[in-house]
Enzyme design. Sequence first.
Site, PDB file in Angstrom:
ATOM      1  N   SER A 214     -35.118  54.371  15.431  1.00 28.15           N
ATOM      2  CA  SER A 214     -35.033  53.777  14.100  1.00 28.15           C
ATOM      3  C   SER A 214     -34.168  54.601  13.134  1.00 28.15           C
ATOM      4  CB  SER A 214     -36.459  53.610  13.594  1.00 28.15           C
ATOM      5  OG  SER A 214     -36.513  52.957  12.376  1.00 28.15           O
TER       6      SER A 214
ATOM      7  N   ASP B  49     -32.138  50.772  13.471  1.00 27.16           N
ATOM      8  CA  ASP B  49     -32.391  49.725  14.473  1.00 27.16           C
ATOM      9  C   ASP B  49     -32.536  48.360  13.818  1.00 27.16           C
ATOM     10  OD1 ASP B  49     -34.839  50.398  13.344  1.00 27.16           O
ATOM     11  OD2 ASP B  49     -35.980  49.987  15.173  1.00 27.16           O
TER      12      ASP B  49
HETATM   13 ZN    ZN Z   1     -36.417  50.830  12.023  1.00 28.29          ZN
END
Ligand code: ZN
Length: 559
Positions: free
Chosen positions: A79, A300
């Site tokens: 992320s 992400d």
């Molecule tokens: Zn994320």
Amino acid sequence: MSSSSPTKAAHEHAVLLNSIADGANQYPKPEHVNYTYGTAGFRTLATKLPSVLFRVGLLAVLRSKRLEGATIGIMVTASHNPEPDNGVKLVDPSGEMLDPSWEPHATTLSNCPSTESLISTFTTLANHLRVDLHQPANIVYARDTRPSGPELIKALETGLRVFGDSVKINDLGVTTTPILHYVVKATNDKTAEYGVPTKEGYNAKMAKAFTTLIGNKGPLAPLYVDCANGVGAVALKDFTDALGDLLPVHPLNTATTTQGALNHMCGADFVKTKQALPPSVHSSGVLSKPGSRACSFDGDADRIVFYYLNEEKANFRLLDGDKIAVMVAMFLVDLVVKAKLDEEHRLKVGVVQTAYANGSSTKYLTSRNIPVTCVSTGVKHLHHAAQRYDIGVYFEANGHGTVLFSDSAIKALKAASPQSPDAANAIKNLLAFSELINQAVGDALSDMLLVEAVLAHRGWGASDWDAGYEDLPNRLVKVEVPDRSIFVATDAERKLTNPPGLQEKIEEVMRKYEMGRSFVRPSGTEDCVRVYAEAKTNSEAENLALAITDLVRFASGQS
Ligand code: ZN
Ligand code: NG1
């Protein structure tokens, strides 16, 4: 595998254990590392993860077999973390996060110190969970743009392949976390109504819903999108190719192959925590044109925050997850009213927040009779609480969130007989929103379109959106402590029960600040304790955060 005779079955089992052993020997667990499957799955330095990926492969297959071959998703990403990190998490057949009761199994498997202990834990687990290893398994996986991704995917595939032909795999390649969730949900949807289970299916579904919602309200104002130099850049390009020129999108920070660029001085997390423009967006000058707005995805593409420069002073103005939740909830409430469904089908719209939601946003909603639920940090908590409403809007302040439409809400909308053209239009729009919004998980791309569609319907620019309420000044501080497990939170993490006496001290300090609110909780994703503070003025928020940070340090034995 077939189970034609006990001897054959025993032989097949021995073959399986042998192949697990072969794979495990290729990916030994590093010594002195203790893994935990936390709120965001496993997340740490990529170099420490190959053995974890191999074992996650085994667990995903067990879960799929346990669920009679339902498709399980695996996402390899860290992320908003910096590039040297990576991570992995599992996605359940509904497109939601892995059932929490299986999280400890992931932790246990990942920590087996040797191949022998892995084999015996695997066998125990398969028996304990009553997994019929003869069942088929279906797995779909994807990764973000991190350079460590391909090696980790190799380890994962080794874990999946030990089961031979009983496992069918679908490699989505490089894509966003929410697209992977979408594909998992769509693959398992027996009615085939959710959408075609491919990236193209996702793009087509969203483009269709967005086109319906915008109708003749275009052309929309240009939108600048900071892609955090991550996978959002790839997904955005594919999506805009599918959409055509309805929304003039200008991607920024798209250097997905430049070493060290991912999330560096850009992206949603940078903007939210620094409460400032990414330097690259600042220097591009794109926001200096009056009325311009921009947004940032995280690495992400499951989080998004918007921002613009205030016209008079060119001050940075943040439109975060709370601002999105408030605008979207108010808009959906208006649509529900306009839809004029009969009494028994009147849809209840509610908002779910965490303790990090700005106090002004909560006050704004409750003063307008919109129910607000506060839950612990972590999307799974928000998601479940949102399912209790007909239309549940959930957002973390950091920009991770979505809107869930219950099955009965969709049914009621589809079955409604509208009383007027206005009502018919509202119903059509509510249904189009339910198609546009990712029903599995927070999704930067889908949320971006959601915001743009609401702004277009309201006829608003960023400053109109921002005018609803003024955020209380706030601070989020990361405190490194020797042992964060001594901090135990309760009441949706708004209070501490441990260390003894600390909560009383926090409240005593809080009372000294006008509109002061502060809470402390151990992070679920990093080795730290987080202190949040808000108060009437900037300096008071700063001082409150400092005072509470001191209390935390003192309570953990640091002076
Ligand atoms: Zn994320
Ligand atoms: P932790 O590290 O537990 O505070 C962070 C975010 C969460 C959530 C998770 C998962 C804050 C304060 N915390 O959790 O909201 O997004 O990461 O990525 O933003």
